[in-house]
Scaffold this motif. Structure first.
Motif, PDB file in Angstrom:
ATOM      1  N   ILE A  38      -3.470   5.677  -0.600  1.00 41.79           N
ATOM      2  CA  ILE A  38      -4.190   6.592   0.282  1.00 41.79           C
ATOM      3  C   ILE A  38      -3.430   7.914   0.298  1.00 41.79           C
ATOM      4  N   GLY A  39      -4.138   8.999  -0.030  1.00 36.15           N
ATOM      5  CA  GLY A  39      -3.511  10.313  -0.084  1.00 36.15           C
ATOM      6  C   GLY A  39      -3.977  11.213   1.047  1.00 36.15           C
ATOM      7  N   TYR A  40      -3.039  11.944   1.635  1.00 36.64           N
ATOM      8  CA  TYR A  40      -3.334  12.892   2.707  1.00 36.64           C
ATOM      9  C   TYR A  40      -3.653  14.242   2.059  1.00 36.64           C
ATOM     10  N   PHE A  41      -4.919  14.661   2.118  1.00 36.07           N
ATOM     11  CA  PHE A  41      -5.371  15.930   1.550  1.00 36.07           C
ATOM     12  C   PHE A  41      -5.495  16.938   2.690  1.00 36.07           C
ATOM     13  N   GLU A  55       4.059  14.351  -4.695  1.00 42.33           N
ATOM     14  CA  GLU A  55       4.792  13.087  -4.559  1.00 42.33           C
ATOM     15  C   GLU A  55       4.021  11.882  -5.090  1.00 42.33           C
ATOM     16  N   LEU A  56       2.692  11.925  -4.997  1.00 43.23           N
ATOM     17  CA  LEU A  56       1.894  10.764  -5.409  1.00 43.23           C
ATOM     18  C   LEU A  56       1.471  10.800  -6.872  1.00 43.23           C
ATOM     19  N   THR A  57       1.764  11.888  -7.557  1.00 39.78           N
ATOM     20  CA  THR A  57       1.156  12.128  -8.862  1.00 39.78           C
ATOM     21  C   THR A  57       1.396  10.997  -9.860  1.00 39.78           C
ATOM     22  N   PHE A  58       2.553  10.344  -9.833  1.00 39.99           N
ATOM     23  CA  PHE A  58       2.884   9.350 -10.856  1.00 39.99           C
ATOM     24  C   PHE A  58       2.947   7.919 -10.335  1.00 39.99           C
ATOM     25  N   VAL A  59       2.412   7.673  -9.135  1.00 42.18           N
ATOM     26  CA  VAL A  59       2.518   6.314  -8.601  1.00 42.18           C
ATOM     27  C   VAL A  59       1.745   5.308  -9.446  1.00 42.18           C
ATOM     28  N   ARG A  60       0.662   5.721 -10.072  1.00 42.20           N
ATOM     29  CA  ARG A  60      -0.114   4.797 -10.911  1.00 42.20           C
ATOM     30  C   ARG A  60       0.671   4.354 -12.145  1.00 42.20           C
ATOM     31  N   ILE A  77       0.861  -1.184   0.000  1.00 39.41           N
ATOM     32  CA  ILE A  77       0.000   0.000   0.000  1.00 39.41           C
ATOM     33  C   ILE A  77       0.891   1.225   0.000  1.00 39.41           C
ATOM     34  N   ILE A  78       0.423   2.298  -0.600  1.00 41.90           N
ATOM     35  CA  ILE A  78       1.185   3.546  -0.665  1.00 41.90           C
ATOM     36  C   ILE A  78       0.408   4.621   0.087  1.00 41.90           C
ATOM     37  N   LEU A  79       1.094   5.277   1.032  1.00 45.60           N
ATOM     38  CA  LEU A  79       0.528   6.392   1.784  1.00 45.60           C
ATOM     39  C   LEU A  79       1.367   7.623   1.490  1.00 45.60           C
ATOM     40  N   GLY A  80       0.726   8.756   1.200  1.00 47.38           N
ATOM     41  CA  GLY A  80       1.523   9.940   0.912  1.00 47.38           C
ATOM     42  C   GLY A  80       0.733  11.220   0.998  1.00 47.38           C
ATOM     43  N   HIS A  81       1.460  12.320   1.171  1.00 50.94           N
ATOM     44  CA  HIS A  81       0.902  13.669   1.161  1.00 50.94           C
ATOM     45  C   HIS A  81       0.820  14.112  -0.298  1.00 50.94           C
ATOM     46  N   ILE A  82      -0.347  14.601  -0.698  1.00 50.15           N
ATOM     47  CA  ILE A  82      -0.502  14.934  -2.125  1.00 50.15           C
ATOM     48  C   ILE A  82      -0.050  16.357  -2.452  1.00 50.15           C
ATOM     49  N   GLY A  83       0.189  17.175  -1.427  1.00 50.78           N
ATOM     50  CA  GLY A  83       0.313  18.604  -1.637  1.00 50.78           C
ATOM     51  C   GLY A  83       1.441  19.051  -2.537  1.00 50.78           C
ATOM     52  N   TRP A  84       2.558  18.335  -2.572  1.00 48.60           N
ATOM     53  CA  TRP A  84       3.700  18.755  -3.389  1.00 48.60           C
ATOM     54  C   TRP A  84       3.950  17.809  -4.560  1.00 48.60           C
ATOM     55  N   PHE A  92      -6.427  18.563  -7.433  1.00 48.72           N
ATOM     56  CA  PHE A  92      -7.182  18.060  -8.584  1.00 48.72           C
ATOM     57  C   PHE A  92      -6.442  16.909  -9.270  1.00 48.72           C
ATOM     58  N   ALA A  93      -5.140  17.054  -9.433  1.00 51.33           N
ATOM     59  CA  ALA A  93      -4.367  16.030 -10.142  1.00 51.33           C
ATOM     60  C   ALA A  93      -4.378  14.697  -9.415  1.00 51.33           C
ATOM     61  N   ASN A  94      -4.443  14.739  -8.091  1.00 51.40           N
ATOM     62  CA  ASN A  94      -4.318  13.504  -7.317  1.00 51.40           C
ATOM     63  C   ASN A  94      -5.637  12.893  -6.883  1.00 51.40           C
ATOM     64  N   LEU A  95      -6.743  13.560  -7.158  1.00 48.11           N
ATOM     65  CA  LEU A  95      -8.028  12.975  -6.789  1.00 48.11           C
ATOM     66  C   LEU A  95      -8.244  11.645  -7.504  1.00 48.11           C
ATOM     67  N   GLU A  96      -7.804  11.540  -8.740  1.00 41.36           N
ATOM     68  CA  GLU A  96      -7.951  10.292  -9.487  1.00 41.36           C
ATOM     69  C   GLU A  96      -6.795   9.328  -9.223  1.00 41.36           C
ATOM     70  N   THR A  97      -5.719   9.822  -8.635  1.00 39.44           N
ATOM     71  CA  THR A  97      -4.579   8.959  -8.319  1.00 39.44           C
ATOM     72  C   THR A  97      -4.888   8.047  -7.139  1.00 39.44           C
ATOM     73  N   VAL A  98      -5.605   8.574  -6.147  1.00 46.22           N
ATOM     74  CA  VAL A  98      -5.787   7.856  -4.891  1.00 46.22           C
ATOM     75  C   VAL A  98      -7.047   6.985  -4.914  1.00 46.22           C
ATOM     76  N   ASP A  99      -7.005   5.916  -4.123  1.00 46.41           N
ATOM     77  CA  ASP A  99      -8.209   5.135  -3.883  1.00 46.41           C
ATOM     78  C   ASP A  99      -9.060   5.774  -2.790  1.00 46.41           C
ATOM     79  N   ARG A 100      -8.370   6.287  -1.766  1.00 48.78           N
ATOM     80  CA  ARG A 100      -9.042   7.011  -0.691  1.00 48.78           C
ATOM     81  C   ARG A 100      -8.203   8.222  -0.332  1.00 48.78           C
ATOM     82  N   GLY A 101      -8.898   9.281   0.094  1.00 42.71           N
ATOM     83  CA  GLY A 101      -8.221  10.462   0.599  1.00 42.71           C
ATOM     84  C   GLY A 101      -8.549  10.649   2.068  1.00 42.71           C
ATOM     85  N   VAL A 102      -7.568  11.093   2.858  1.00 39.59           N
ATOM     86  CA  VAL A 102      -7.783  11.310   4.285  1.00 39.59           C
ATOM     87  C   VAL A 102      -7.501  12.769   4.615  1.00 39.59           C
TER      88      VAL A 102
END
Length: 261
Positions: free
Chosen positions: A36-39, A22-27, A13-20, A74-84
């Motif tokens: 799971i992205g921290y929003f 980091e998660l944008t290209f994990v898919r 599983i991948i957990l990360g902060h989306i703000g800068w 906006f870019a990471n809303l579709e990247t994550v399965d869930r946002g926290v």
């Protein structure tokens, strides 16, 4: 991530902060891995930190700047399965189109580390004796000393606080850069700016700017503090205080609390 994958690593599983970003290209690297992205915050054109302090009004460019700052949201809303999000207040800054993927879970408090210590002491270079819990210490802390965290209001209040409490010492933690909002036009940042404005009214022997300190020292300083002054515009919460320490907040945010912390 590509280098790690090439070594044979695939996360469960991948957990990360989306703000800068980091998660944008994990898919693209691990297309099947749950994410799971921290929003943390959605930048508003009005409300929140924008237009709250009349000394720092918004400009005609504000709506465009705020929209650009939300690009990673906006870019990471579709990247994550869930946002926290950590609090309901932060959750509610986001548009409703985000909410179906979101859940709220507070960051938590490390009660095994953050607790009262009757033997806490700390030495300052200007003082012959270490400060203890017997000393009348009050504190202010922010990552950087800036208006978003009410630093200008704190400095204006400081002469009156010291006059009212002749044995008190102010311990001020924070850097001289700007984390949020406009940078100061003066070399030395908002600290230098406010020193110019109120410095003649201060007893500098009882004011201690400590800069940024190691976490262990910060913890000890808060354990010594009788009052912690916390000012902020409605925004994400900085690190604040300790669970079960003896300090009590003296001044809360300028309006309603941005979260329940």
């Amino acid at each position: 991530m590509q280098a790690i994958k090439a070594e044979g690593f695939t996360p469960d599983i991948i957990l990360g902060h989306i703000g800068w970003g980091e998660l944008t290209f994990v898919r693209q690297v691990w297309p099947g891995c749950p994410v799971i992205g921290y929003f943390e915050y959605f930048f508003l054109n009005e409300g929140g930190s924008v237009g709250f302090d009349p000394e720092y009004p918004s400009s005609k460019d504000t709506p465009y700047i705020m929209h650009a700052r939300n690009a990673m949201n906006f870019a990471n809303l579709e990247t994550v399965d869930r946002g926290v999000t950590p609090t309901k207040w932060q959750h509610d800054t986001f548009p409703k189109s985000f909410h179906s993927k979101f859940y709220t879970c507070h960051d938590g408090i490390r009660t095994d580390r953050l607790m009262a210590d009757p033997d806490a002491t700390i030495g300052l270079s200007r003082l012959a004796k270490k400060l203890t819990r017997e000393d009348e210490v009050f504190t202010y802390m922010a990552r950087n000393l800036e208006p978003v965290r009410g630093f200008h209001h704190f400095m204006r209040a400081l002469p009156k606080i010291l006059e009212a409490r002749p044995n008190a010492r102010a311990l001020i933690i924070g850097g001289n850069e700007a984390s949020y909002g406009k940078k100061s036009d003066i070399q030395g940042g908002y600290r230098a700016q406010m020193e110019q404005k109120v410095g003649k009214d201060l007893d500098w022997s009882r004011v201690h700017f400590l800069g940024r300190v190691p976490y262990a020292d910060y913890r000890t300083i808060i354990q010594l503090s009788r009052c912690h002054i916390y000012l902020t515009v409605p925004f994400v919460c900085p690190g604040l205080c300790l669970n079960r320490c003896r300090c009590r907040p003296l001044l809360w945010p300028l309006a309603r609390l941005p979260c329940a912390r």
